[in-house]
Design a protein around this motif. Structure first.
Motif, PDB file in Angstrom:
ATOM      1  N   ASP A 171       0.839  -1.207   0.000  1.00 45.85           N
ATOM      2  CA  ASP A 171       0.000   0.000   0.000  1.00 45.85           C
ATOM      3  C   ASP A 171       0.868   1.250   0.000  1.00 45.85           C
ATOM      4  O   ASP A 171       0.604   2.218  -0.718  1.00 45.85           O
ATOM      5  N   SER A 201       9.396   3.236  -9.844  1.00 49.37           N
ATOM      6  CA  SER A 201       8.031   3.346  -9.319  1.00 49.37           C
ATOM      7  C   SER A 201       7.656   4.787  -8.979  1.00 49.37           C
ATOM      8  O   SER A 201       6.647   5.011  -8.310  1.00 49.37           O
ATOM      9  N   ALA A 246       3.985   1.448  -0.957  1.00 45.29           N
ATOM     10  CA  ALA A 246       4.749   1.566  -2.205  1.00 45.29           C
ATOM     11  C   ALA A 246       3.897   2.218  -3.299  1.00 45.29           C
ATOM     12  O   ALA A 246       4.395   3.011  -4.106  1.00 45.29           O
ATOM     13  N   ARG A 247       2.631   1.891  -3.331  1.00 43.51           N
ATOM     14  CA  ARG A 247       1.758   2.463  -4.366  1.00 43.51           C
ATOM     15  C   ARG A 247       1.592   3.970  -4.220  1.00 43.51           C
ATOM     16  O   ARG A 247       1.344   4.654  -5.198  1.00 43.51           O
ATOM     17  N   VAL A 248       1.678   4.450  -2.968  1.00 42.81           N
ATOM     18  CA  VAL A 248       1.481   5.893  -2.783  1.00 42.81           C
ATOM     19  C   VAL A 248       2.799   6.647  -2.815  1.00 42.81           C
ATOM     20  O   VAL A 248       2.817   7.857  -2.604  1.00 42.81           O
ATOM     21  N   GLY A 249       3.917   5.951  -3.084  1.00 46.07           N
ATOM     22  CA  GLY A 249       5.181   6.665  -3.307  1.00 46.07           C
ATOM     23  C   GLY A 249       6.218   6.498  -2.238  1.00 46.07           C
ATOM     24  O   GLY A 249       7.197   7.236  -2.225  1.00 46.07           O
ATOM     25  N   PRO A 282       9.043   7.291  -6.928  1.00 45.38           N
ATOM     26  CA  PRO A 282       8.867   7.479  -5.478  1.00 45.38           C
ATOM     27  C   PRO A 282       8.765   8.960  -5.109  1.00 45.38           C
ATOM     28  O   PRO A 282       9.308   9.828  -5.783  1.00 45.38           O
TER      29      PRO A 282
END
Lengths: 235, 532
Positions: free
Chosen positions: A76, A152, A78-81, A154
């Protein structure tokens, strides 16, 4: 004053009955590079694990961009940065560099964009694109790990022991890349045992020992007192 | 061989369509049976939760007019108070917030009766009025008296109550002055007399009570006359008496209640014998029943009066002076004027009677003598109290109030009212309360005060008609019937309460739950760090 991208307040964490973090207070301003220094066993890596959701704190608060985060899973975050480059690189040794990077396309980023990001920051990886990751040097594996994290997009990058096992020249090269990443607006929390190079690129620094932050300040200030702090804390 | 269907062989239609129809029929039957079972269950539940009268549709026979026992009352109240000599002092300077400021009832008796029966009886040689008698402890606390003196309340009294721990008590207040109280399930009495022998109710003139020989009632008085002490001690110069008796009683038998108050005085001497009264006998009696209503009867006798040596006899027209038929206040003009100059007024009050239906009250007294000290006080020289008070140095705290009291001595002129042979009685009965329940009306068993609602006999039974004294109450406990408006309202109320509870819970979570996750009041969640 803008809201910090990461704020840790009175954080406690333990492995079983052994308490490792004993009330950590730390702030990472948005767009800044913060070096978290300290001796081995001070709790630096544990702190990163708790922040990245790989470990649950026993008490205390973690605020990301002014929002209280509680019980969030690593994917979770990782998906938001919030991206972590773990200690030991953790590349797939039996896959080529390109295949390692291709895996990141499954997170929703196109393969071409992943390659562009990786090869723009680390041109050497382009030369090793079809080489098995396990045959890369330590510095190149670290580059691959960082490239994978950068793909990704970040907003907050957690780097754990970037220089571990690397030659000083390679470390300098990696930190040059860290500066480039920071210049792009990414906030970075870098954990290091070897302070010299980290302090050169950091905007702020904190010294951690015995599960607590014992000193914070500008890199120059920390550089002057760090030996005393660490030795004093060790004593 | 023919493949066509034989007579008993089932065709495909039989096996499918008809079978399906049968299956539907079976399902319908099962459904109907299930519904029936559910209905029975619901009905059973309804029977289980509904009150008894709902579960037994057979109505209990309502009490017929005859069965209702027109003479049996549902509840009653009685009071009887007697005080042969009642002294009231009106003086505003006395710092007691009552009117009169002081009250003394000599040979005081009082009984109170109520449904149940629940009765109390009190007798006292000297009752200081309700304010002091009931609240002596409070007075003591306010005056700073030692608790040991007042903690147990006013000491000169005997009390009994039914039902209660003490149903009988006697106390010898002074040598020869005995008070007796007794409370029971049929009769409650309170007596005070100057004799060791028992005394009884007086004859109220209704021919039903009292001694056959009126002199018998005075036996105790006469016997105690020689040795009876005066509770007032040295004040006996002002008021002295020989032989006082009072009896208050109440009787209740389920049909009729009776309250009787009797006051008797052998001889009373006022102002050092200037005024003498003897043979005072006042009896008031109130009888109440549903059948006969309230009836009152009274006897007011005064043997005679002597004022300054002038003898008067008491008759139907009042006091008569030596053959002169002059009613009181028709005391001879010269004597009346003399008494008025002394501030003395003698009245013969008429009995106050009030009856309405089964409610009746009667208040009577033989003679009322008013001693107003104002005329006498005006004849006395004023004391130089203001000069004396000026010489007193300032006193600490509330002690300065003493100065004000000293100054008020010049203005004190109390009015003393003597009520001789005071007797009050009242009685009231009410019928059974029919709450419309039909079944379940019950009458408490006489004498026990208990009201057994479940096993009470119908009100037309001889037992209930003859002895019931309890209050009727409808058996209405339990839930209302399922298909009634009260039950619907109950269910709607429960549903509403549930809805409100759910709403409040969620509103509370919205208000406090979000902030509860973070001590710093931040939002809880996972922000998008790239956009934040």
């Amino acid at each position: 004053m803008s809201v910090p991208i990461l704020e840790v307040v009175d954080l406690h964490a333990a492995y079983g009955r052994i308490e490792v973090l004993r009330g950590v207070d730390l702030t990472v301003p948005r767009g800044a590079v913060v070096a978290l220094l300290g001796p081995n066993g001070a709790g630096k890596s544990t702190l990163l694990k708790v922040i990245s959701g790989q470990m649950e704190q026993t008490s205390g608060d973690i605020h990301l961009s002014g929002v209280h985060v509680s019980g969030a899973k690593p994917d979770d975050l990782a998906r938001v940065g919030l991206t972590t480059v773990p200690e030991g690189r953790s590349v797939f040794p039996n896959l080529t560099v390109e295949e390692n990077l291709l895996l990141m396309s499954y997170a929703g980023v196109s393969a071409d964009k992943v390659y562009d990001t990786a090869y723009s920051y680390f041109p050497r990886l382009y030369e090793r694109a079809f080489q098995l990751a396990g045959t890369l040097s330590g510095g190149e594996q670290q580059m691959l790990a960082m490239a994978r994290a950068l793909s990704s997009d970040p907003a907050l990058l957690l780097l754990d022991e970037l220089s571990m096992g690397l030659a000083p020249l390679i470390v300098d090269e990696l930190y040059d890349t860290v500066v480039q990443i920071a210049d792009s607006g990414v906030s970075i929390l870098v954990v290091e045992q070897f302070a010299r190079t980290a302090l050169e690129v950091a905007d702020y620094a904190a010294v951690m020992t015995g599960g607590r932050i014992v000193a914070t300040g500008e890199p120059d200030e920390i550089n002057e007192i760090m030996a005393d702090v660490i030795l004093g804390g060790a004593a | 061989m023919s493949r066509g269907p034989r007579k008993n062989e089932k065709t495909l239609y039989d096996r499918t369509v008809v079978g399906r129809a049968r299956s539907v029929t079976r399902r319908s039957k099962r459904t109907a049976a299930g519904l029936l079972a559910f209905g029975l269950l619901a009905g059973g539940t309804a029977v289980g939760v509904a009150p008894a009268h709902a579960a037994t549709p057979t109505p209990t026979p309502a009490p017929t007019p005859a069965a209702a026992s027109a003479t049996a009352y549902g509840g009653f109240t009685t009071t009887a108070t007697a005080s042969p000599l009642k002294l009231e002092i009106f003086e505003p300077a006395i710092p007691i917030p009552t009117d009169p400021q002081a009250e003394f009832d000599f040979s005081y008796t009082r009984v109170l009766g109520g449904s149940g029966p629940a009765t109390t009886a009190r007798s006292s040689a000297l009752w200081p009025g309700a304010a002091l008698g009931e609240g002596l402890k409070t007075f003591g606390e306010q005056l700073g008296l030692p608790g040991a003196l007042t903690d147990n309340g006013y000491p000169v009294q005997a009390n009994a109550g039914f039902p209660g721990d003490v149903t009988q008590q006697s106390q010898e207040f002074l040598p020869g002055m005995i008070g007796r109280v007794e409370a029971g399930d049929k009769r409650t009495t309170a007596k005070v007399s100057y004799t060791s022998s028992d005394v009884s109710d007086g004859d109220a003139g209704d021919g039903k009570t009292g001694s056959a020989n009126p002199l018998d009632a005075l036996t105790g008085l006469l016997g105690a006359k020689s040795g009876s002490p005066n509770p007032l001690g040295t004040l006996g110069l002002l008021i002295d008496f020989d032989g006082m008796t009072s009896v208050s009683s109440t009787d209740y038998d389920g049909n009729t209640v009776v309250a009787t108050a009797t006051s008797r005085i052998g001889e009373l001497r006022l102002l050092g014998g200037l005024i003498k009264l003897d043979g005072i006998n006042v009896v008031t009696k109130v009888t109440s029943s549903l059948a006969g209503g309230a009836k009152t009867s009274q006897t007011v006798d005064v043997g005679g009066m002597t004022v300054a040596g002038q003898k008067f006899s008491y008759g139907p027209a009042g006091f008569t002076a030596l053959g002169k038929n002059t009613p009181i206040p028709g005391i001879p003009a010269s004597a009346a004027a003399l008494l008025k100059k002394l501030g003395v007024a003698i009245e013969v009050p008429k009995p106050e009677v009030s009856t309405k239906g089964s409610t009746g009250s009667l208040s009577a007294e033989a003679v009322r003598i008013t001693l107003d000290t104002k005329p006498l006080r005006s004849k006395l020289p004023q004391l130089p109290l203001d000069k004396l008070v000026d010489k007193i140095p300032p006193l600490p705290g509330q002690a300065n109030l003493l100065k004000g009291l000293l100054l008020s001595l010049n203005t004190i002129a109390p009015k003393v009212v003597l009520h001789l042979g005071s007797a009050q009685a009242s009685a009231d009965t009410v019928s059974l309360v029919d709450l419309g329940g039909g079944a379940g009306t019950a009458t408490g068993a006489a004498g026990t005060g208990s009201t057994d609602l479940s096993s009470a006999p119908p009100s037309d039974s001889p037992q209930a008609a003859g002895t019931g004294t309890g209050v009727t109450k409808q058996v209405a406990d339990g839930l209302p019937p399922l298909r009634s408006i009260p039950m619907l309202l109950l269910l709607a109320g429960l549903a509403l309460a549930g809805g409100v509870g759910w709403y409040l819970r969620n509103a509370g979570l919205l208000l406090f739950g979000g902030a509860a996750g973070c001590a710093y009041g931040l939002k809880v969640g996972i922000p998008d760090l790239r956009k934040a």
